[in-house]
Design an enzyme around this catalytic site. Structure first.
Site, short mmCIF file in Angstrom:
data_model
loop_
_atom_site.label_atom_id
_atom_site.label_comp_id
_atom_site.label_asym_id
_atom_site.label_seq_id
_atom_site.Cartn_x
_atom_site.Cartn_y
_atom_site.Cartn_z
N LYS A 1 44.18 41.69 33.34
CA LYS A 1 42.84 42.28 33.47
C LYS A 1 42.26 42.01 34.86
O LYS A 1 41.41 42.76 35.34
CB LYS A 1 41.91 41.79 32.36
CG LYS A 1 41.79 40.27 32.24
CD LYS A 1 40.71 39.67 33.12
CE LYS A 1 40.72 38.16 33.02
NZ LYS A 1 39.72 37.51 33.90
N GLU B 1 42.51 35.19 41.50
CA GLU B 1 43.79 35.21 40.79
C GLU B 1 44.46 36.58 40.78
O GLU B 1 45.67 36.70 40.78
CB GLU B 1 43.59 34.73 39.35
CG GLU B 1 43.35 33.23 39.20
CD GLU B 1 44.62 32.40 39.27
OE1 GLU B 1 45.66 32.91 39.74
OE2 GLU B 1 44.57 31.22 38.87
#
Length: 350
Positions: free
Chosen positions: A194, A284
């Site tokens: 995501k 990330e």
């Protein structure tokens, strides 16, 4: 649940917010970080201003710079460090332990090149004699809101569901609701991928393309995550839950999201280097984009958003050109992805 002593490794925003939840539940919390000044601030002023401004921390949270001291006599350790630091921290942890522990990881990423999920990295680095179980905590949860005790719902998973239920009880309170899910692959893949879609959503916002474009990107992004996840053995229903669409929504639509903010800056014309220097914190999704690109090749899965973002981040592609190309891809039937996923699932279960 009886009072527990728990170590949280990583004194960033998420580790500190989870330490606060544990302290609210009456547990003694040892919060480990490697910056002396930050740990002194936590112990003397009960604040962590760089990561959670204007939040007062309970006195039951004690800061440590010594990993050995932080781990003495504990059986549960929360690992809240970036994906790139997981192996180093787990190796250091192993050198400090003389008894087995349950490790709860709360990070979201995939390691490039090895293509390992974080739970697999932990299992590889931690000697079996020192590892009881690995539990994953994931879901739509901004640290800023958790620290304000706003209602938040997450999910926990493990190969050993008894361990997951223990962690559920450890964290559960009226503000922080915890569900269990037996699909460790799906929970980790949903949480990691995501961030890629959030970067892309940030780019479309930075380009000024509006909500319609972002809604399309998120919808196709979820299909992309589901395609890869099911190929890797995940249950497709996981991606309709907290670790899938729930986390996707919160990460693609909130200014709290580092990945959305990074994408937004890219969409406005900043370079990757400028974005990372400006933010000063780990994004990330950048590292995960490389890993997901490699996974798409390995499993022969179509991931056009990931491929477009990979071109922007690692090949210098113009963000506007990449997004425009995505929007003009050859049309397909919207239900094809769902039908293909279900067909593959049924084939696997025969």
């Amino acid at each position: 649940m009886d009072k527990q002593s728990v170590a949280v490794l990583g004194a960033g925003s998420w580790g500190t917010a989870l330490a606060l939840v544990l302290a609210d539940n009456g547990h003694d919390v040892r919060l480990w970080g490697h910056k002396e000044a930050q740990i002194q601030e936590i112990n003397h002023y009960h604040t962590n201003e760089k990561y959670l401004p204007n939040i007062k921390l309970p006195a039951s949270i004690k800061g440590y710079t010594s990993l050995l001291e932080a781990l003495i006599g504990l059986e549960t350790v929360i690992v809240a460090v970036p994906t790139k630091a997981i192996r180093e921290v787990v190796r250091k942890m192993a050198s400090c332990l003389n008894h087995p522990v349950t490790i709860v990881h709360v990070s979201k990423g995939i390691e490039p090149d090895t293509l390992m999920r974080i739970s697999e990295m932990i299992e590889e680095e931690m000697p079996p004699s020192l590892l009881k179980d690995v539990v994953v905590l994931s879901g739509p949860s901004h640290a800023e809101e958790v620290s304000l005790r706003h209602p938040t719902t997450v999910t926990v998973t493990s190969k050993n569901m008894k361990a997951a239920e223990f962690v559920q009880d450890l964290f559960m309170n009226q503000n922080f609701r915890v569900y269990t899910n037996p699909d460790i692959v799906g929970v980790e893949i949903g949480g990691a991928l995501k961030n890629i879609i959030a970067l892309a959503a940030g780019i479309t916002d930075g380009l000024g393309y509006g909500d319609n474009a972002k809604a399309a990107l998120m919808t196709r992004g979820l299909a992309e995550i589901s395609r890869l996840g099911t190929k890797m053995g995940a249950n497709p229903l996981t991606f309709a839950g907290l670790a899938g669409i729930g986390d996707l929504i919160v990460t693609c639509t909130s200014v709290h999201s580092r990945n959305w903010r990074a994408g937004n800056m890219l969409g406005k014309g900043e370079t990757v280097e400028e974005v990372l220097n400006s933010m000063g914190m780990v994004v990330e999704g950048i590292r995960t984009t490389k890993a997901a690109y490699q996974l798409a090749k390995k499993y022969n899965v179509s991931m056009p958003i990931t491929e477009a973002l990979y071109a922007v981040l690692f090949k210098g592609e113009n963000p506007k050109k990449a997004v425009d190309a995505l929007m003009n891809r050859m049309k397909t039937h919207e239900m094809e992805d769902l039908v293909n996923i279900l067909d593959e699932r049924l084939e696997d279960e025969k």
